[in-house]
Design a protein around this motif. Structure first.
Motif, short mmCIF file in Angstrom:
data_model
loop_
_atom_site.label_atom_id
_atom_site.label_comp_id
_atom_site.label_asym_id
_atom_site.label_seq_id
_atom_site.Cartn_x
_atom_site.Cartn_y
_atom_site.Cartn_z
N LYS A 41 11.04 -45.07 -37.80
CA LYS A 41 9.87 -45.43 -37.01
C LYS A 41 9.82 -44.55 -35.77
CE LYS A 41 9.47 -48.96 -34.22
NZ LYS A 41 9.41 -50.31 -33.64
N TYR A 42 8.63 -44.15 -35.38
CA TYR A 42 8.49 -43.33 -34.18
C TYR A 42 8.65 -44.18 -32.91
CZ TYR A 42 6.98 -39.08 -36.56
OH TYR A 42 6.94 -37.96 -37.35
N ILE A 43 9.28 -43.57 -31.91
CA ILE A 43 9.42 -44.17 -30.58
C ILE A 43 8.65 -43.29 -29.60
CG2 ILE A 43 11.06 -44.75 -28.75
CD1 ILE A 43 13.12 -45.24 -30.93
N TYR A 44 7.88 -43.93 -28.71
CA TYR A 44 6.98 -43.18 -27.85
C TYR A 44 7.31 -43.29 -26.36
CZ TYR A 44 4.08 -43.23 -32.07
OH TYR A 44 3.63 -43.07 -33.35
N ASP A 45 8.22 -44.17 -25.99
CA ASP A 45 8.42 -44.42 -24.55
C ASP A 45 9.76 -43.93 -24.04
OD1 ASP A 45 9.93 -46.25 -25.90
OD2 ASP A 45 8.97 -48.03 -25.06
N VAL A 46 10.21 -42.79 -24.57
CA VAL A 46 11.42 -42.15 -24.09
C VAL A 46 11.04 -40.88 -23.34
CG1 VAL A 46 13.62 -41.09 -24.72
CG2 VAL A 46 12.80 -43.09 -25.98
N ALA A 47 11.52 -40.73 -22.13
CA ALA A 47 11.16 -39.58 -21.31
C ALA A 47 11.52 -38.27 -22.01
CB ALA A 47 11.86 -39.65 -19.96
N GLY A 48 10.60 -37.32 -21.99
CA GLY A 48 10.86 -36.01 -22.56
C GLY A 48 10.45 -35.86 -24.01
N TYR A 279 17.72 -59.75 -14.99
CA TYR A 279 17.47 -59.86 -13.55
C TYR A 279 15.96 -60.02 -13.42
CZ TYR A 279 16.71 -54.85 -14.36
OH TYR A 279 16.30 -53.65 -14.87
N PRO A 280 15.46 -60.45 -12.27
CA PRO A 280 14.01 -60.67 -12.13
C PRO A 280 13.20 -59.41 -12.43
CG PRO A 280 15.19 -61.68 -10.31
CD PRO A 280 16.20 -60.87 -11.06
N ALA A 281 12.07 -59.59 -13.12
CA ALA A 281 11.15 -58.49 -13.46
C ALA A 281 11.81 -57.45 -14.33
CB ALA A 281 10.57 -57.85 -12.20
N LYS A 282 12.64 -57.88 -15.26
CA LYS A 282 13.34 -56.99 -16.18
C LYS A 282 12.38 -56.45 -17.24
CE LYS A 282 16.57 -55.64 -19.24
NZ LYS A 282 17.60 -54.63 -19.04
N PHE A 283 12.49 -55.15 -17.56
CA PHE A 283 11.71 -54.53 -18.62
C PHE A 283 12.66 -54.06 -19.72
CE2 PHE A 283 9.10 -53.87 -14.81
CZ PHE A 283 7.91 -54.46 -15.23
N ARG A 284 12.38 -54.47 -20.95
CA ARG A 284 13.25 -54.11 -22.07
C ARG A 284 12.78 -52.80 -22.70
NH1 ARG A 284 15.07 -59.41 -25.58
NH2 ARG A 284 16.05 -60.58 -23.90
N LEU A 285 13.23 -51.71 -22.15
CA LEU A 285 12.88 -50.38 -22.65
C LEU A 285 14.14 -49.53 -22.70
CD1 LEU A 285 9.68 -49.66 -20.53
CD2 LEU A 285 9.74 -50.25 -22.95
N ILE A 286 14.16 -48.54 -23.59
CA ILE A 286 15.28 -47.62 -23.66
C ILE A 286 15.43 -46.87 -22.34
CG2 ILE A 286 16.15 -45.52 -24.79
CD1 ILE A 286 14.88 -46.53 -27.38
N ALA A 287 14.30 -46.48 -21.75
CA ALA A 287 14.35 -45.77 -20.47
C ALA A 287 14.97 -46.63 -19.37
CB ALA A 287 12.93 -45.35 -20.06
N THR A 288 14.64 -47.91 -19.37
CA THR A 288 15.22 -48.83 -18.39
C THR A 288 16.72 -48.97 -18.61
OG1 THR A 288 13.14 -50.06 -18.43
CG2 THR A 288 15.02 -51.12 -17.38
N GLY A 289 17.11 -49.08 -19.87
CA GLY A 289 18.53 -49.21 -20.19
C GLY A 289 19.34 -48.01 -19.73
N ALA A 290 18.77 -46.81 -19.82
CA ALA A 290 19.46 -45.61 -19.38
C ALA A 290 19.71 -45.66 -17.87
CB ALA A 290 18.66 -44.37 -19.75
N ALA A 291 18.70 -46.08 -17.12
CA ALA A 291 18.85 -46.19 -15.66
C ALA A 291 19.90 -47.24 -15.31
CB ALA A 291 17.51 -46.52 -15.02
N GLU A 292 19.87 -48.37 -16.02
CA GLU A 292 20.86 -49.42 -15.78
C GLU A 292 22.26 -48.93 -16.11
OE1 GLU A 292 17.70 -53.01 -16.88
OE2 GLU A 292 19.24 -52.39 -18.31
N ALA A 293 22.36 -48.12 -17.16
CA ALA A 293 23.68 -47.59 -17.55
C ALA A 293 24.26 -46.71 -16.44
CB ALA A 293 23.55 -46.79 -18.85
N VAL A 294 23.43 -45.88 -15.83
CA VAL A 294 23.89 -45.03 -14.73
C VAL A 294 24.41 -45.88 -13.58
CG1 VAL A 294 23.15 -43.39 -12.96
CG2 VAL A 294 22.42 -43.08 -15.33
#
Length: 325
Positions: A41-48, A279-294
């Motif tokens: 399946k295609y994913i569209y919300d990953v930076a780059g 956490y409050p106002a959490k967004f479930r996105l791969i991009a968000t997960g990458a930032a949280e990982a850092v």
């Protein structure tokens, strides 16, 4: 813990910070849900990436994660996490025991079980034209495909299969919950849409013993029957934290509560990132997960060695410092 996109990026960034890293995942392949549920399946919300197949994203992220050669343990489930008297964290798994000063949990939504479609004939035809995990696009080429659901997965599958299937029909009981741009694209496509207040009432086999037709109630309350070769059920998943529920975490909405500043849980030295954390106002996105990982990695590194700098700067600065040493 977890070799999905967030876990893989956490491992990569931990390597950038010269931390010895172990990845543990209960699945037999890296990639989490991207590999297990929808690799094509295609994913569209990953930076780059304007768009990228899930399996191709996993391949790229795995290569990136392996840059500093972390230890990878697949088909291994963590059963217990406990803190020893000296502060070291002990992980007991199905294959042994591991120790670490810090742990980052990137377990996605936990164990995922698809929500079942309740209608006569569904159970008998599951695996015979009815799918909860649709992995290979080519399986649907030139087929009459019915998709049940209105979230991102259902809409993405409809858009992915439209160019290759003989016909695609979407049946949904409510309004679409997918991204607005995807919904607009779907509405402008050739996909036959039946929503809202439309529900599958029965499925029947054809002469070949596989799925042959789908009966549904339309918005007017009338019953319609259409021919169908394949039916994809995309009505969501039931998340199960499994053993994590007994590890002492503060939970909210079946997720682990974290401090948004550090991504640390209520257990010192244990961090979480990705869909599993809350956490409050959490967004479930791969991009968000990458930032949280850092964030989690940087704070875990400082937890391990309080004299270490929290913010190492940009990747060019990190690599320059590594090369100099």
């Amino acid at each position: 813990i977890g070799a999905g996109p967030t876990g893989l990026f956490a491992a990569f960034y931990a390597g950038m910070r010269k931390a010895r890293t172990l990845i543990i995942d209960s699945l037999e392949e890296p990639g989490g849900a991207l590999t297990a549920i929808y690799p094509e399946k295609y994913i569209y919300d990953v930076a780059g990436f304007p768009k990228i197949l899930a399996k191709d994203l996993v391949e790229q992220m795995y290569q990136q994660a392996m840059r500093d050669e972390p230890d990878v343990r697949l088909s291994e489930q963590v059963l217990k996490l406990e803190k020893l008297d000296d502060g070291i964290l002990q992980l007991t798994t199905t294959r042994g025991v591991h120790h670490s000063k810090s742990v980052i949990i990137c377990g996605g939504v936990g164990a995922f079980e698809p929500k079942r479609l309740e209608a006569p004939g569904v159970e008998e035809l599951t695996g015979k034209g009815i799918h909860y995990f649709a992995k290979h696009v080519e399986d649907f080429r030139d087929k009459k495909v019915v998709i049940v659901g209105g979230g991102d997965s259902a809409v993405d599958w409809a858009l992915t299969l439209e160019p290759i299937a003989a016909k695609v029909t979407v049946i949904h009981r409510s309004q679409f919950r997918a991204h607005e741009s995807s919904v607009q694209e779907l509405q402008e496509s050739s996909v036959d849409l039946h929503y809202p207040k439309c529900e599958v009432t029965e499925v029947k086999p054809g002469s070949h013993g596989r799925l042959g037709e789908v009966t549904f109630k339309n918005a007017s309350g009338e019953v319609e029957t259409i021919e169908a070769d394949e039916l994809i059920v995309a009505v969501g998943f039931l998340a199960d934290l499994g053993p994590l529920k007994s590890w002492g975490f503060e939970l909210q909405k079946n997720q682990i509560v974290v401090d948004i500043v550090s991504m640390q849980t209520n257990i010192e030295g244990v961090f979480a990132a990705g869909d599993l954390c809350w956490y409050p106002a959490k967004f479930r996105l791969i991009a968000t997960g990458a930032a949280e990982a850092v964030t989690a990695v940087n704070h875990a590194v400082v937890h391990n060695d309080p004299g270490t700098r929290l913010d190492p700067g940009h990747s060019t600065n990190i690599m320059a410092a590594r090369d100099a040493s």
